[in-house]
Design a protein around this motif. Structure first.
Motif, PDB file in Angstrom:
ATOM      1  N   GLY A 165      43.018  46.891  29.052  1.00 37.19           N
ATOM      2  CA  GLY A 165      42.327  45.708  28.526  1.00 37.19           C
ATOM      3  C   GLY A 165      41.904  44.770  29.647  1.00 37.19           C
ATOM      4  O   GLY A 165      42.535  44.715  30.701  1.00 37.19           O
ATOM      5  N   GLU A 166      40.825  44.037  29.384  1.00 35.50           N
ATOM      6  CA  GLU A 166      40.307  43.118  30.393  1.00 35.50           C
ATOM      7  C   GLU A 166      41.227  41.902  30.534  1.00 35.50           C
ATOM      8  O   GLU A 166      41.593  41.279  29.545  1.00 35.50           O
ATOM      9  N   VAL A 167      41.603  41.558  31.758  1.00 34.36           N
ATOM     10  CA  VAL A 167      42.472  40.413  31.991  1.00 34.36           C
ATOM     11  C   VAL A 167      41.683  39.249  32.591  1.00 34.36           C
ATOM     12  O   VAL A 167      41.817  38.107  32.178  1.00 34.36           O
ATOM     13  N   VAL A 168      40.860  39.561  33.589  1.00 33.46           N
ATOM     14  CA  VAL A 168      40.003  38.551  34.207  1.00 33.46           C
ATOM     15  C   VAL A 168      38.650  39.191  34.483  1.00 33.46           C
ATOM     16  O   VAL A 168      38.578  40.370  34.851  1.00 33.46           O
ATOM     17  N   ARG A 169      37.598  38.405  34.277  1.00 30.95           N
ATOM     18  CA  ARG A 169      36.281  38.906  34.660  1.00 30.95           C
ATOM     19  C   ARG A 169      35.459  37.800  35.313  1.00 30.95           C
ATOM     20  O   ARG A 169      35.693  36.609  35.070  1.00 30.95           O
ATOM     21  N   TRP A 211      35.689  33.278  37.465  1.00 30.04           N
ATOM     22  CA  TRP A 211      37.012  33.579  36.893  1.00 30.04           C
ATOM     23  C   TRP A 211      37.014  33.167  35.427  1.00 30.04           C
ATOM     24  O   TRP A 211      36.928  31.977  35.112  1.00 30.04           O
ATOM     25  N   ARG A 212      37.060  34.159  34.578  1.00 31.61           N
ATOM     26  CA  ARG A 212      37.242  33.875  33.164  1.00 31.61           C
ATOM     27  C   ARG A 212      38.466  34.657  32.728  1.00 31.61           C
ATOM     28  O   ARG A 212      38.499  35.879  32.816  1.00 31.61           O
ATOM     29  N   VAL A 267      36.789  31.340  42.067  1.00 30.28           N
ATOM     30  CA  VAL A 267      37.850  31.636  43.033  1.00 30.28           C
ATOM     31  C   VAL A 267      37.218  32.100  44.346  1.00 30.28           C
ATOM     32  O   VAL A 267      36.340  32.967  44.339  1.00 30.28           O
ATOM     33  N   ALA A 268      37.645  31.473  45.453  1.00 34.19           N
ATOM     34  CA  ALA A 268      37.168  31.887  46.775  1.00 34.19           C
ATOM     35  C   ALA A 268      38.346  32.371  47.606  1.00 34.19           C
ATOM     36  O   ALA A 268      39.375  31.702  47.679  1.00 34.19           O
ATOM     37  N   TRP A 269      38.220  33.557  48.178  1.00 32.43           N
ATOM     38  CA  TRP A 269      39.224  34.106  49.097  1.00 32.43           C
ATOM     39  C   TRP A 269      38.635  34.026  50.497  1.00 32.43           C
ATOM     40  O   TRP A 269      37.569  34.595  50.736  1.00 32.43           O
ATOM     41  N   GLU A 270      39.318  33.335  51.405  1.00 36.50           N
ATOM     42  CA  GLU A 270      38.845  33.234  52.787  1.00 36.50           C
ATOM     43  C   GLU A 270      39.894  33.858  53.696  1.00 36.50           C
ATOM     44  O   GLU A 270      41.073  33.538  53.586  1.00 36.50           O
ATOM     45  N   LEU A 298      37.357  24.011  37.797  1.00 37.69           N
ATOM     46  CA  LEU A 298      38.215  24.197  36.625  1.00 37.69           C
ATOM     47  C   LEU A 298      38.058  23.057  35.607  1.00 37.69           C
ATOM     48  O   LEU A 298      38.834  22.955  34.668  1.00 37.69           O
ATOM     49  N   GLU A 299      37.036  22.238  35.794  1.00 34.06           N
ATOM     50  CA  GLU A 299      36.851  21.062  34.930  1.00 34.06           C
ATOM     51  C   GLU A 299      36.694  21.437  33.458  1.00 34.06           C
ATOM     52  O   GLU A 299      37.134  20.711  32.578  1.00 34.06           O
TER      53      GLU A 299
END
Lengths: 105, 148
Positions: free
Chosen positions: B57-61, B77-78, B93-96, B114-115
């Motif tokens: 099942g989908e957790v995050v898309r 991020w949903r 989400v940003a990964w640096e 995230l507002e």
């Protein structure tokens, strides 16, 4: 690798206070933080620098402002490395004691 | 006890003794993510980020917004693991990944915008992301998942 810096950074009430302020509301400017402390701007900057060096505060530019964010990951790592280890042992010891007492009862 | 509203911009940072390439693989390949990312299998293409649960099942898309291996990945991020969160607006989400001295890399995760998703913000806040980063560090440095 930075456990020493984290412990040192946490060993000061003003710095812990700063972390608590950021925990309540994250992403603040130096001016905002300064307004909540009875301390000179230079003093706050100095403490923030120690927290940044320990990785507990991350400063990021957002537009014209430099915002300070709490990064609790180093505390989590210390928790995993130090706290879990000893509390698990204690819990296990109590469990053993309970088993022993119940067996002899 | 201090009450706290989950932040609309969250920043997490950790030093990992690994190359940027190894970290990139660990965050974009399902065989790695399932060992530290709540068991989810993450796949990342140039335009799509997807995390699937153990049951498929989908957790995050999310859409991939920036894809610059091995330095920077930005994606929407949903959270699909909860119907109320799935109904909220998407966040980002940003990964640096920045190489450091001594074989270390600095990984920074910024979860923002995230507002319009307060429930998601509360769900990922603090322990949520910290478990992921702590687990990722342990996996890369020891080869073992944090929780066996």
């Amino acid at each position: 690798m930075d456990d020493d810096r984290v412990f040192k950074a946490l060993a000061d009430p003003t710095r812990r206070h700063l972390l608590d302020r950021l925990f309540e509301r994250d992403g603040r400017t130096l001016t905002e933080l300064e307004s909540e402390l009875e301390m000179t701007r230079f003093g706050v900057m100095k403490h923030l620098r120690v927290l940044e060096d320990a990785g507990l505060v991350v400063a990021r530019r957002q537009g014209r402002e430099k915002l300070h964010f709490l990064n609790a990951v180093p505390i989590r790592l210390i928790h995993d490395r130090w706290i879990d280890k000893y509390t698990e042992h204690r819990v296990a010891a109590l469990a053993d004691l309970k088993n022993e007492l119940e067996e002899t009862a | 006890m201090t009450t706290m509203t989950a932040q609309t911009t969250q920043v997490y940072q950790v030093f990992i003794k690994a190359t940027p390439e190894a970290i990139w693989d660990a965050i974009t390949k399902p065989e790695f993510t399932q060992k530290y990312f709540y068991g989810t299998r993450v796949s990342v293409s140039a335009d799509r980020y997807a995390a699937l649960g153990g049951d498929g099942g989908e957790v995050v898309r999310g859409d991939v917004l920036e894809h610059d291996p091995p330095r920077r990945l930005v994606h929407g991020w949903r959270a699909m693991y909860d119907p109320e969160m799935a109904a909220e607006g998407p966040s980002r989400v940003a990964w640096e990944i920045e190489p450091q001295e001594g074989g270390y890399s600095l990984l920074t995760v910024v979860h923002d915008q995230l507002e319009t998703s307060p429930k998601t913000a509360a769900s990922v806040n603090g322990v949520g992301w910290m478990m992921v980063l702590s687990g990722l560090k342990t996996l890369l440095e020891t080869g073992e998942p944090l929780v066996a």
